[in-house]
Each structure stands twice: as C-alpha cells, then as structure tokens.
Design a protein around this motif. Structure first.
Motif, PDB file in Angstrom:
ATOM      1  N   VAL A 137      -9.594   0.284 -11.476  1.00  0.00           N
ATOM      2  CA  VAL A 137     -10.151   1.249 -12.430  1.00  0.00           C
ATOM      3  C   VAL A 137     -10.427   2.598 -11.769  1.00  0.00           C
ATOM      4  N   LEU A 138     -11.002   2.575 -10.559  1.00  0.00           N
ATOM      5  CA  LEU A 138     -11.488   3.803  -9.931  1.00  0.00           C
ATOM      6  C   LEU A 138     -10.442   4.522  -9.085  1.00  0.00           C
ATOM      7  N   ALA A 139      -9.512   3.788  -8.483  1.00  0.00           N
ATOM      8  CA  ALA A 139      -8.553   4.415  -7.570  1.00  0.00           C
ATOM      9  C   ALA A 139      -7.723   5.506  -8.234  1.00  0.00           C
ATOM     10  N   PRO A 140      -7.172   5.295  -9.441  1.00  0.00           N
ATOM     11  CA  PRO A 140      -6.386   6.376 -10.052  1.00  0.00           C
ATOM     12  C   PRO A 140      -7.195   7.637 -10.341  1.00  0.00           C
ATOM     13  N   VAL A 141      -8.515   7.493 -10.427  1.00  0.00           N
ATOM     14  CA  VAL A 141      -9.376   8.637 -10.725  1.00  0.00           C
ATOM     15  C   VAL A 141      -9.727   9.409  -9.458  1.00  0.00           C
ATOM     16  N   LEU A 142     -10.032   8.680  -8.373  1.00  0.00           N
ATOM     17  CA  LEU A 142     -10.557   9.314  -7.166  1.00  0.00           C
ATOM     18  C   LEU A 142      -9.508   9.554  -6.083  1.00  0.00           C
ATOM     19  N   LEU A 143      -8.408   8.825  -6.116  1.00  0.00           N
ATOM     20  CA  LEU A 143      -7.367   8.988  -5.106  1.00  0.00           C
ATOM     21  C   LEU A 143      -6.167   9.693  -5.706  1.00  0.00           C
ATOM     22  N   ARG A 144      -5.448  10.404  -4.882  1.00  0.00           N
ATOM     23  CA  ARG A 144      -4.316  11.173  -5.357  1.00  0.00           C
ATOM     24  C   ARG A 144      -3.078  10.786  -4.569  1.00  0.00           C
ATOM     25  N   GLU A 145      -1.971  10.734  -5.282  1.00  0.00           N
ATOM     26  CA  GLU A 145      -0.737  10.269  -4.668  1.00  0.00           C
ATOM     27  C   GLU A 145      -0.274  11.229  -3.583  1.00  0.00           C
ATOM     28  N   VAL A 146       0.084  10.673  -2.426  1.00  0.00           N
ATOM     29  CA  VAL A 146       0.652  11.449  -1.331  1.00  0.00           C
ATOM     30  C   VAL A 146       1.808  10.653  -0.761  1.00  0.00           C
ATOM     31  N   ARG A 147       2.924  11.336  -0.545  1.00  0.00           N
ATOM     32  CA  ARG A 147       4.075  10.676   0.075  1.00  0.00           C
ATOM     33  C   ARG A 147       4.770  11.664   0.994  1.00  0.00           C
ATOM     34  N   ALA A 148       5.530  11.134   1.904  1.00  0.00           N
ATOM     35  CA  ALA A 148       6.298  11.975   2.819  1.00  0.00           C
ATOM     36  C   ALA A 148       7.751  12.012   2.376  1.00  0.00           C
ATOM     37  N   THR A 149       8.443  13.079   2.774  1.00  0.00           N
ATOM     38  CA  THR A 149       9.870  13.185   2.465  1.00  0.00           C
ATOM     39  C   THR A 149      10.674  13.187   3.758  1.00  0.00           C
ATOM     40  N   ARG A 150      11.969  12.932   3.622  1.00  0.00           N
ATOM     41  CA  ARG A 150      12.899  12.903   4.759  1.00  0.00           C
ATOM     42  C   ARG A 150      12.478  11.887   5.808  1.00  0.00           C
ATOM     43  N   THR A 151      12.005  10.734   5.399  1.00  0.00           N
ATOM     44  CA  THR A 151      11.636   9.694   6.349  1.00  0.00           C
ATOM     45  C   THR A 151      12.607   8.530   6.325  1.00  0.00           C
ATOM     46  N   GLY A 152      13.698   8.638   5.571  1.00  0.00           N
ATOM     47  CA  GLY A 152      14.728   7.611   5.593  1.00  0.00           C
ATOM     48  C   GLY A 152      14.383   6.405   4.757  1.00  0.00           C
ATOM     49  N   ARG A 153      15.337   5.475   4.719  1.00  0.00           N
ATOM     50  CA  ARG A 153      15.143   4.245   3.972  1.00  0.00           C
ATOM     51  C   ARG A 153      14.530   3.160   4.852  1.00  0.00           C
ATOM     52  N   VAL A 154      13.901   2.190   4.197  1.00  0.00           N
ATOM     53  CA  VAL A 154      13.373   1.046   4.917  1.00  0.00           C
ATOM     54  C   VAL A 154      14.537   0.148   5.328  1.00  0.00           C
ATOM     55  N   GLY A 172       5.039   2.909   1.975  1.00  0.00           N
ATOM     56  CA  GLY A 172       4.011   3.801   1.441  1.00  0.00           C
ATOM     57  C   GLY A 172       4.254   5.250   1.823  1.00  0.00           C
ATOM     58  N   ASP A 173       4.664   5.487   3.081  1.00  0.00           N
ATOM     59  CA  ASP A 173       4.970   6.850   3.513  1.00  0.00           C
ATOM     60  C   ASP A 173       6.095   7.450   2.679  1.00  0.00           C
ATOM     61  N   ARG A 174       7.068   6.620   2.291  1.00  0.00           N
ATOM     62  CA  ARG A 174       8.249   7.125   1.605  1.00  0.00           C
ATOM     63  C   ARG A 174       8.048   7.261   0.099  1.00  0.00           C
ATOM     64  N   TYR A 175       7.435   6.240  -0.509  1.00  0.00           N
ATOM     65  CA  TYR A 175       7.439   6.155  -1.970  1.00  0.00           C
ATOM     66  C   TYR A 175       6.068   6.329  -2.630  1.00  0.00           C
ATOM     67  N   GLY A 176       5.031   6.507  -1.852  1.00  0.00           N
ATOM     68  CA  GLY A 176       3.724   6.786  -2.436  1.00  0.00           C
ATOM     69  C   GLY A 176       2.681   5.749  -2.054  1.00  0.00           C
ATOM     70  N   ARG A 177       1.611   6.219  -1.431  1.00  0.00           N
ATOM     71  CA  ARG A 177       0.581   5.306  -0.924  1.00  0.00           C
ATOM     72  C   ARG A 177      -0.311   4.774  -2.033  1.00  0.00           C
ATOM     73  N   LEU A 178      -0.672   5.639  -2.987  1.00  0.00           N
ATOM     74  CA  LEU A 178      -1.513   5.176  -4.089  1.00  0.00           C
ATOM     75  C   LEU A 178      -0.772   4.142  -4.929  1.00  0.00           C
ATOM     76  N   ARG A 179       0.489   4.377  -5.190  1.00  0.00           N
ATOM     77  CA  ARG A 179       1.278   3.423  -5.975  1.00  0.00           C
ATOM     78  C   ARG A 179       1.298   2.059  -5.285  1.00  0.00           C
ATOM     79  N   LEU A 180       1.486   2.058  -3.979  1.00  0.00           N
ATOM     80  CA  LEU A 180       1.531   0.793  -3.249  1.00  0.00           C
ATOM     81  C   LEU A 180       0.168   0.112  -3.234  1.00  0.00           C
ATOM     82  N   LEU A 181      -0.895   0.895  -3.145  1.00  0.00           N
ATOM     83  CA  LEU A 181      -2.239   0.330  -3.194  1.00  0.00           C
ATOM     84  C   LEU A 181      -2.497  -0.379  -4.522  1.00  0.00           C
ATOM     85  N   LEU A 182      -2.078   0.231  -5.610  1.00  0.00           N
ATOM     86  CA  LEU A 182      -2.311  -0.364  -6.927  1.00  0.00           C
ATOM     87  C   LEU A 182      -1.479  -1.632  -7.124  1.00  0.00           C
TER      88      LEU A 182
END
Length: 510
Positions: free
Chosen positions: A187-204, A76-86
C-alpha cells in the motif's frame, strides 16, 4: 543513468519515510532465515520429515535467496527497483500463506523455495533504493546502518518471534505473521518510493544465473549427503559437478561485458575482506543458533518460549551494534572494525564449549551477547562498503554481492557446520536414527541410549563451534595482515571514474 521521478531531497522527510517502508520487507526476509530454528521441533512433530528434509526446510530458503540475489540485483538495476520490490513482496506473501498450511514436508520445502526466490528480489533493490534516497555519503551511511540493524534484527529476533508464536498458536503462524507487513508495504511503497532504473547496463545473462544457482545447490547437496549417509558415489559426483559449475560461472563473468558479479571489485582488499565478512559470520550464527536451539529444547528440556527469551540479550546487542557501528567506523576506520569483528566472534563462539547435557544456559547467553557485537559490526560494514564501492547505477548489483554473502553464509552454516554436527552424531551416537530429534521419538528408548544420543549431539555442537571459531580467528589474522597498509577501500572505495573528493566524502569526514 535515467531516473523516473528522482527523489526531491537528499535525506529529507520523504527519504526517511521511504526508508521506514523499505525496512518492513527487509526485516521479514532476514527473519525468515532464522524463524524456523526454534520451530523445527514443532514442525518435525507435525510433518515427520526425514533428516534430509528437515535440513532442506531450513536452508533451501537461504540457498534460493543467495543464489539469485546477484541476478535480481542486476534485474532491478535494468528494469526498475520499485517494480521488482512490489513483485517480490507479492510472491513473498503468497509463499508465506502456502507454507503456513503445507500438508507435508515436500510442500513446505517448495513454499520455502518460493519465498527464497521472492526474497532475492527484495534485498538488493531495497539496498539500492537507499543509495537513491540518500545520495549524501554521511546520511547514506547512517541509513545503511539502520538498514543493517533491521536486517540483523530480523535474523536475531526470528527465533524469538517463532518461539512466542508457537507458545500460543500452531507452527504455521510463523509464516502468517509476514502478511500484515507485506500488505502495508504494497500500500505505502507506491506512494513513498519512486521508480529508479539504470540504462545501458546490458541484459541479464541467463546462463550465469543458472550456473550460479545450480552450482550452489549441487555442491551443498553433495556436502549434506556425505554428512548424513557417509561416503558414496552420488554425493561425490554431485558435489564435484557443483564445484565445476561454480568455476565455470566465475570464468564466464570475466568474459561478459555486463557480468552478474564484477570481480574487479575484489581487487580492493578492504572490499574483499568485507564481503567474506558478510559470509562467515552468518555461517557461524545460523549454525550455532540452530544447534543451540535444539540443545536448549531437546537436551535441556526448555520450552520453546523460554529458549526464545534467552536469545533476547544477544539480539538486543546485535541490533544496537548495527546502529552505532557507522559512527564508530568514522573514528577507527573499516580496517580496524573488520579485524575486531572476527576476533570478537571467535571469542564469543568459544563460550559455547563449556555447555553440557545438563547445563550451559549462562554460557549460551554470554556467547550470544559477545558474538552479537561482532555480528553487528559485520552487517553494517559490509553493506556500506558494497554500496560505496560503485556508482549509483550499479548499487543494486553491488548491494546484491554483500547480501549474497550474508544469505549464502546463512545457508552454508546450516548445511556445512550443521552437517558436521550430524556427522559427529552419526559416528558417536547410539546409531538408532540420523538425528537427535528422530532418536528421541523412538518408542521404548533406553536411558543409556538417550544419554549417548545427547552426549553425541553436544559433541557435534562443540565441533561445529570450534571450527567456526578457528575460521573467524584465522580470518581476523588475515585481515590484520592484509589491511595493515593503506588501501583504496578504507574508509570507502569509490568507483575508478569518481574523483578523489568523493573518496574523502565516503569516509564521512568531508
């Protein structure tokens, strides 16, 4: 850190609405860790699992969640927390639907494992989202207190929800109840939450993921088989291999540039005690809730709904404690809260020792109320300590460490303490079947054999409770000694790169 659509306000209306949306899947993930405690007699009657299968139905979910939390926290830190939640919510809904209509124990175990994998994607990202929605330490602490209350409430009300549903519907309803919450979140998460991710954290590191998950499963597999069938070559080999794999995992993390678990965080004594506090209380809670549910129904003869209602006072105390703990910690500090947590739980667990084959309802309710205070403190303090220990871009990973302790504790409680109770039953029972429920299903069961089986089960319950109480008292004493001096972690440990002012802010006194 690179942000996509960062929150526009610190703790504004949108942030609190976002918190409300996140709490839905959090409640479900924790609730599904305990919803089967009172449902097991009904599932056992419908699917006729073996003793080993019944334990896997209960704890494969916790193992799947716990063994993958750290990995998915990093994802989630690397590739997007909202995407992983969905993605995780969708898989959780699919697993819940399939579990509700499972035709045999094997399918139900597989569905529970899928739900666990999905749950592992949800918890760390949900907790990390809070660090983005509430960058202000004071508001973040309150938000995490509410998060912890929802997480705790899920564990606490799981048996109550399961009992209420089973009073009117078939056992599969305990899984279908998840679907409306999942649908609302998608339904609601894409409306109220916004994607946040970190960079330069390496691969899993895939090898680390495999080592952590495989090591846990092999170790617990060995423990469970030793308790159920006695000493033999297979469980000793699998358990030893599991421990060796976990040791390899720990050593590997020290040599990775971007480890799944940053073990340097454990140099802080308050952080270390807090993470252990995330594990042990859940182990005690899950084991005693599961064993007490069997005691109330199979020994004392209460209905599943009656047993569920008896859990309500403890659930209410636990949830309320989570909400008020941040304010209390502001006054007494995390050190004192951690010490009080363990001694309170130890005292509450000992209240289960007077239970017998003919009574103990009052002792059970008193125990859940007293331990609820300690459990509530542990949920809230652990989450806030983990998130406050790292910079925002590592929040998912740090939160995953805290939630890993909770989930592994939940699974270990049933696997280890539940296996201890099973071992006592096997040694002292009538030797007709491995468990009490299987013994009760035997045709033409003699009255003396029934009494022996019930006595053996209660003795096993007392053994598990006594061990859990001693462990909590010991950890309380260790916390009192180790945290008696000043540490960097109280009331909040900041990242080494952060200034001293932030450390003061994390105490809520800026």
């Amino acid at each position: 850190m690179t942000r996509q659509h960062a929150p526009t306000s610190s703790g504004g209306r949108r942030a609190w609405l976002g918190l409300a949306v996140v709490l839905g899947p959090v409640l479900l993930v924790s609730m599904d860790g305990s919803v089967l405690f009172l449902a097991m007699p009904s599932i056992t009657a419908a699917l006729s699992p073996t003793a080993d299968q019944a334990l896997w139905m209960l704890d494969v979910y916790g193992f799947a969640v716990g063994s993958l939390l750290v990995a998915f926290g990093s994802v989630g830190d690397r590739y997007g927390r909202l995407r992983l939640l969905l993605i995780g919510s969708t898989l959780f809904g699919i697993g819940s639907t399939a579990a509700a209509f499972a035709p045999n124990p094997e399918v139900l175990i597989a569905c529970r494992a899928l739900m666990g994998v999905a749950g592992a994607t949800l918890l760390p990202s949900a907790l990390a989202v809070l660090s983005e929605l509430f960058p202000d330490p004071g508001r973040r602490a309150r938000a995490i207190g509410i998060f912890a209350a929802a997480f705790a409430a899920g564990f606490a009300v799981g048996p109550v929800v399961g009992g209420a549903l089973l009073g009117a519907f078939w056992w599969g309803s305990v899984f279908l109840v998840n679907l409306p919450v999942i649908a609302a979140f998608l339904v609601l998460a894409p409306v109220l939450l916004r994607e946040v991710r970190a960079t330069r954290t390496g691969r899993v590191d895939v090898l680390s993921v495999v080592a952590s998950a495989g090591g846990l499963l092999l170790t617990i597999h060995g423990v469970k088989h030793l308790a159920a069938a006695g000493l033999s070559v297979l469980p000793v080999v699998t358990g030893s291999l599991g421990l060796a794999t976990l040791a390899f995992f720990v050593l590997r993390q020290r040599h990775l540039e971007h480890p799944l678990i940053d073990f340097s965080l454990f140099r802080d004594r308050t952080f270390t005690v807090a993470i252990i506090t995330g594990l042990l209380p859940l182990a005690a809670w899950s084991a005693t809730a599961y064993l007490s549910g069997i005691h109330l129904q199979s020994v004392l003869g209460l209905s599943v709904l009656h047993a569920a209602l008896l859990a309500l006072p403890g659930a209410a105390v636990l949830t309320l404690t989570c909400v008020v703990t941040p304010a209390v910690v502001d006054r007494i500090g995390k050190k004192a809260a951690l010490v009080v947590c363990h001694f309170t739980i130890a005292g509450g667990l000992l209240l289960l020792l007077p239970t017998t084959v003919t009574g103990g309802i009052g002792w059970y309710v008193a125990s859940t109320v007293v331990t609820g205070l300690g459990y509530g403190i542990s949920f809230s303090v652990v989450a806030d300590t983990a998130v406050g220990a790292v910079p925002a871009e590592r929040a998912g990973s740090a939160g995953a460490i805290a939630e890993t302790g909770n989930e592994i504790g939940n699974a270990l409680g049933i696997a280890v303490l539940g296996s201890l109770a099973t071992l006592v039953f096997r040694l002292q029972g009538p030797d007709l079947a491995p468990t009490l429920d299987e013994t009760l299903r035997l045709p033409d069961l003699a009255a003396t054999a029934l009494r022996d089986a019930e006595d053996a089960f209660v003795t096993g319950l007392h053994a598990a409770v006594a061990v859990a109480a001693v462990l909590h008292a010991a950890l309380g004493a260790v916390a009192l000694r180790l945290l008696s001096g000043p540490t960097a972690g109280d009331p909040g440990r900041n990242h080494p790169d952060e200034p001293e002012l932030t450390r003061e802010q994390l105490s809520g006194r800026a």
